[in-house]
Write a protein that holds these residues in place. Sequence first.
Motif, PDB file in Angstrom:
ATOM      1  N   GLY A  73     -73.813   9.671  92.580  1.00  0.00           N
ATOM      2  CA  GLY A  73     -74.603   8.972  91.565  1.00  0.00           C
ATOM      3  C   GLY A  73     -73.782   8.623  90.330  1.00  0.00           C
ATOM      4  O   GLY A  73     -72.800   9.300  89.983  1.00  0.00           O
ATOM      5  N   TRP A  74     -74.187   7.566  89.654  1.00  0.00           N
ATOM      6  CA  TRP A  74     -73.528   7.161  88.406  1.00  0.00           C
ATOM      7  C   TRP A  74     -73.836   8.168  87.312  1.00  0.00           C
ATOM      8  O   TRP A  74     -74.974   8.625  87.174  1.00  0.00           O
ATOM      9  N   HIS A  75     -72.831   8.496  86.509  1.00  0.00           N
ATOM     10  CA  HIS A  75     -73.005   9.526  85.497  1.00  0.00           C
ATOM     11  C   HIS A  75     -71.860   9.454  84.480  1.00  0.00           C
ATOM     12  O   HIS A  75     -70.898   8.710  84.665  1.00  0.00           O
ATOM     13  N   ILE A  76     -71.987  10.218  83.423  1.00  0.00           N
ATOM     14  CA  ILE A  76     -70.850  10.603  82.592  1.00  0.00           C
ATOM     15  C   ILE A  76     -70.767  12.118  82.635  1.00  0.00           C
ATOM     16  O   ILE A  76     -71.752  12.791  82.956  1.00  0.00           O
ATOM     17  N   ASP A  77     -69.596  12.652  82.346  1.00  0.00           N
ATOM     18  CA  ASP A  77     -69.406  14.094  82.469  1.00  0.00           C
ATOM     19  C   ASP A  77     -69.983  14.835  81.269  1.00  0.00           C
ATOM     20  O   ASP A  77     -70.105  14.276  80.161  1.00  0.00           O
ATOM     21  N   ALA A  78     -70.323  16.104  81.483  1.00  0.00           N
ATOM     22  CA  ALA A  78     -70.705  16.972  80.372  1.00  0.00           C
ATOM     23  C   ALA A  78     -69.599  16.915  79.319  1.00  0.00           C
ATOM     24  O   ALA A  78     -68.413  17.017  79.654  1.00  0.00           O
ATOM     25  N   ASN A  79     -69.993  16.754  78.057  1.00  0.00           N
ATOM     26  CA  ASN A  79     -68.979  16.493  77.037  1.00  0.00           C
ATOM     27  C   ASN A  79     -69.109  17.303  75.759  1.00  0.00           C
ATOM     28  O   ASN A  79     -68.301  17.153  74.841  1.00  0.00           O
TER      29      ASN A  79
ATOM     30  N   HIS B 282     -62.960   6.573  78.825  1.00  0.00           N
ATOM     31  CA  HIS B 282     -63.740   6.857  77.620  1.00  0.00           C
ATOM     32  C   HIS B 282     -64.847   7.834  77.999  1.00  0.00           C
ATOM     33  O   HIS B 282     -65.393   7.771  79.116  1.00  0.00           O
ATOM     34  N   PRO B 283     -65.212   8.752  77.118  1.00  0.00           N
ATOM     35  CA  PRO B 283     -66.237   9.745  77.477  1.00  0.00           C
ATOM     36  C   PRO B 283     -67.599   9.148  77.829  1.00  0.00           C
ATOM     37  O   PRO B 283     -68.417   9.822  78.460  1.00  0.00           O
ATOM     38  N   PHE B 284     -67.854   7.886  77.465  1.00  0.00           N
ATOM     39  CA  PHE B 284     -69.132   7.256  77.786  1.00  0.00           C
ATOM     40  C   PHE B 284     -69.045   6.315  78.988  1.00  0.00           C
ATOM     41  O   PHE B 284     -70.035   5.658  79.322  1.00  0.00           O
ATOM     42  N   THR B 285     -67.916   6.214  79.638  1.00  0.00           N
ATOM     43  CA  THR B 285     -67.765   5.276  80.749  1.00  0.00           C
ATOM     44  C   THR B 285     -68.457   5.801  82.000  1.00  0.00           C
ATOM     45  O   THR B 285     -68.129   6.883  82.498  1.00  0.00           O
ATOM     46  N   ALA B 286     -69.392   5.036  82.524  1.00  0.00           N
ATOM     47  CA  ALA B 286     -70.117   5.429  83.737  1.00  0.00           C
ATOM     48  C   ALA B 286     -69.187   5.353  84.942  1.00  0.00           C
ATOM     49  O   ALA B 286     -68.466   4.377  85.133  1.00  0.00           O
ATOM     50  N   HIS B 287     -69.210   6.398  85.754  1.00  0.00           N
ATOM     51  CA  HIS B 287     -68.359   6.449  86.937  1.00  0.00           C
ATOM     52  C   HIS B 287     -69.090   7.213  88.045  1.00  0.00           C
ATOM     53  O   HIS B 287     -70.075   7.903  87.789  1.00  0.00           O
ATOM     54  N   ALA B 288     -68.579   7.070  89.263  1.00  0.00           N
ATOM     55  CA  ALA B 288     -69.246   7.689  90.408  1.00  0.00           C
ATOM     56  C   ALA B 288     -68.259   7.832  91.550  1.00  0.00           C
ATOM     57  O   ALA B 288     -67.296   7.068  91.668  1.00  0.00           O
TER      58      ALA B 288
END
Length: 242
Positions: free
Chosen positions: A109-115, A199-205
Amino acid sequence: MTETLDIEAFMSDGYLKLEQVVPREVGDEARQLLWRQLGLSPQDPDGWSEPVRWAVDPDGAGPFRELLTSPALAAALDRICGVGGWLPRGTLGNIPVRFPVPPTEDDRGWHIDANTPLPDGSWTVTGRPHTMLLLTLLSDVGPHDAPTRIRVGSHRDVARALGPDPVDFAEMGALVDRVSAGRDVAYATGAPGDMYLLHPFTAHAADVHRGTTPRFMAQSPVMLTSPLNPASSSPLGCVWED
């Protein structure tokens, strides 16, 4: 790595590829150590029974240290986070290995990591991140080899959706997916020794493995020395610009 860093592309796209941060032989050596850690062999596909196995850089030594202490990586982080704006890592941390076998569950799933760390030692997601993401390729990764998918420019969408308060993990993926759904998708392909800074807000999967060779890639948070906020003058702060 000798190319000039395209910081404008990072600010626009939310990620930056660093080619051959170390020679590919260093990545090859790290991968061989991980094969032994897993108790598996590249010559014995019959042993590849799970779609994902997790390895770990145990001590930041040998080839792992060469990756972590690369002058090219340090120079890129200095440009993106600002000199003194990030903390060196001691290990590469967790390393998911994706095998070309049918998936047993959907972890893509698309997400950003815990930050953002919480007082109890756990982590959450907020719009004032303490980390950015480093992806380190330790095998050849082509478009069919389960490359990490990246929604280009999605860091701006996510920044507008998040504030300083924590977001529940159960809601985070759906939120990130919804606000960034219209973005083009890039793929984190490359060779051993390549890295990606996100970037910490970049959606990735993650992606399904459609190839024939297991994919080795570390995913490591890089700690910032202070939480990112709208007053930041570093390239990370570009998400709050008009």
